[in-house]
Design a protein around this motif. Structure first.
Motif, PDB file in Angstrom:
ATOM      1  N   LEU A  56      22.429   9.382   0.425  1.00 27.26           N
ATOM      2  CA  LEU A  56      21.604   8.404  -0.290  1.00 27.26           C
ATOM      3  C   LEU A  56      21.982   8.326  -1.769  1.00 27.26           C
ATOM      4  O   LEU A  56      22.522   9.280  -2.317  1.00 27.26           O
ATOM      5  N   MET A 132      24.212   0.410   1.939  1.00 29.65           N
ATOM      6  CA  MET A 132      22.888   0.594   1.325  1.00 29.65           C
ATOM      7  C   MET A 132      22.774  -0.190   0.025  1.00 29.65           C
ATOM      8  O   MET A 132      23.758  -0.388  -0.679  1.00 29.65           O
ATOM      9  N   MET A 134      20.175  -0.358  -3.509  1.00 30.87           N
ATOM     10  CA  MET A 134      19.167   0.398  -4.240  1.00 30.87           C
ATOM     11  C   MET A 134      18.610  -0.428  -5.384  1.00 30.87           C
ATOM     12  O   MET A 134      19.357  -1.116  -6.080  1.00 30.87           O
ATOM     13  N   VAL A 143      15.457   2.192  -1.460  1.00 30.25           N
ATOM     14  CA  VAL A 143      16.770   2.155  -0.827  1.00 30.25           C
ATOM     15  C   VAL A 143      16.610   1.485   0.532  1.00 30.25           C
ATOM     16  O   VAL A 143      15.746   1.873   1.324  1.00 30.25           O
ATOM     17  N   VAL A 144      17.413   0.460   0.784  1.00 33.04           N
ATOM     18  CA  VAL A 144      17.400  -0.219   2.077  1.00 33.04           C
ATOM     19  C   VAL A 144      18.799  -0.169   2.670  1.00 33.04           C
ATOM     20  O   VAL A 144      19.791  -0.075   1.951  1.00 33.04           O
ATOM     21  N   GLY A 145      18.874  -0.208   3.985  1.00 34.13           N
ATOM     22  CA  GLY A 145      20.156  -0.179   4.665  1.00 34.13           C
ATOM     23  C   GLY A 145      19.952   0.114   6.133  1.00 34.13           C
ATOM     24  O   GLY A 145      18.816   0.236   6.608  1.00 34.13           O
ATOM     25  N   ASP A 149      15.890   5.940   9.295  1.00 36.27           N
ATOM     26  CA  ASP A 149      15.106   6.484   8.188  1.00 36.27           C
ATOM     27  C   ASP A 149      14.916   5.479   7.052  1.00 36.27           C
ATOM     28  O   ASP A 149      14.347   5.814   6.016  1.00 36.27           O
ATOM     29  N   MET A 150      15.376   4.257   7.222  1.00 33.38           N
ATOM     30  CA  MET A 150      15.267   3.229   6.181  1.00 33.38           C
ATOM     31  C   MET A 150      14.052   2.354   6.415  1.00 33.38           C
ATOM     32  O   MET A 150      13.655   2.164   7.542  1.00 33.38           O
ATOM     33  N   PRO A 151      13.483   1.751   5.412  1.00 28.43           N
ATOM     34  CA  PRO A 151      13.767   1.915   3.994  1.00 28.43           C
ATOM     35  C   PRO A 151      13.159   3.213   3.446  1.00 28.43           C
ATOM     36  O   PRO A 151      12.291   3.818   4.073  1.00 28.43           O
ATOM     37  N   ILE A 152      13.614   3.592   2.259  1.00 25.79           N
ATOM     38  CA  ILE A 152      13.128   4.798   1.601  1.00 25.79           C
ATOM     39  C   ILE A 152      12.600   4.415   0.228  1.00 25.79           C
ATOM     40  O   ILE A 152      13.237   3.657  -0.504  1.00 25.79           O
ATOM     41  N   ASN A 165       9.654  10.514   1.147  1.00 26.52           N
ATOM     42  CA  ASN A 165       9.712   9.075   1.363  1.00 26.52           C
ATOM     43  C   ASN A 165       8.281   8.541   1.349  1.00 26.52           C
ATOM     44  O   ASN A 165       7.497   8.793   2.257  1.00 26.52           O
TER      45      ASN A 165
END
Length: 198
Positions: A56, A132, A134, A143-145, A149-152, A165
């Motif tokens: 990340l 990703m 940011m 953070v997206v992607g 586990d996204m988004p964070i 998160n």
């Protein structure tokens, strides 16, 4: 081991410092020179048990050094904590040299920051790291992607080490809304190329 990786890393830094010193001495011999020292990314160096630049966009990767020396009217040793982006350097260098900045060029001049005329340049900064994206403000980072586990969302005021998160945390709803709006605005702007008439 991490200790050996860090030793090699610091040896590399020492090697670079030596040669940067040689460049600075040569520049001093030529006369007044503005020196800008920066990087394109940082290294994790054990942060979150990671090394190099994988994973990340944690702050050790995206908070990079930026030092400016030799600029007339700027007090030596002064510091500024404003958010900037590498694209701001081109604007700044053109302004330092008295050149015209093309209207279609992205970025903002850092000269008002360097002269102490302003404390802030941007409210948010953005980055692309592989797939990703940011968005970061002083308060938080989104953070997206791809990935489960996204988004964070990191609430940097409550969680400066980026451990939790907060994407579903009701206490971070306002921060989330702000960063989502900023991210969407940036994605929309960067997807629309400016006409290049110059």
């Amino acid at each position: 081991s991490l200790r050996r990786v860090m030793a090699y890393y610091y040896a590399t830094i020492s090697h670079m410092d030596h040669h940067i010193g040689r460049i600075l001495e040569a520049a001093k011999a030529k006369g007044p020179t503005v020196i800008i020292f920066t990087s394109d990314h940082g290294d994790l160096m054990g942060y979150h048990h990671l090394i190099l630049k994988a994973g990340l966009p944690y702050d050790p990767l995206v908070r990079i050094p930026l030092m400016v020396a030799g600029l007339e009217g700027v007090e030596a040793g002064s510091r500024c904590g404003a958010l900037t982006q590498n694209m701001d350097l081109t604007h700044t260098i053109l302004e330092m040299g008295g050149a015209r900045v093309p209207r279609a060029m992205q970025g903002r001049s850092m000269m008002p920051l360097l002269r102490g005329e302003r404390e802030e340049l941007r409210e948010a900064v953005f980055a692309e790291i592989g797939p990703m994206r940011m968005a970061r403000t002083r308060q938080g980072k989104l953070v997206v992607g791809p990935g489960a586990d996204m988004p964070i969302l990191f609430d940097l005021e409550r969680d400066p080490l980026e451990m939790v998160n907060a994407i579903d945390d009701p206490a971070a709803a306002g921060l989330k809304a702000d960063l989502v709006a900023r991210m969407l605005g940036w994605l929309q702007e960067s997807a629309r190329p400016a006409p290049h008439a110059e």
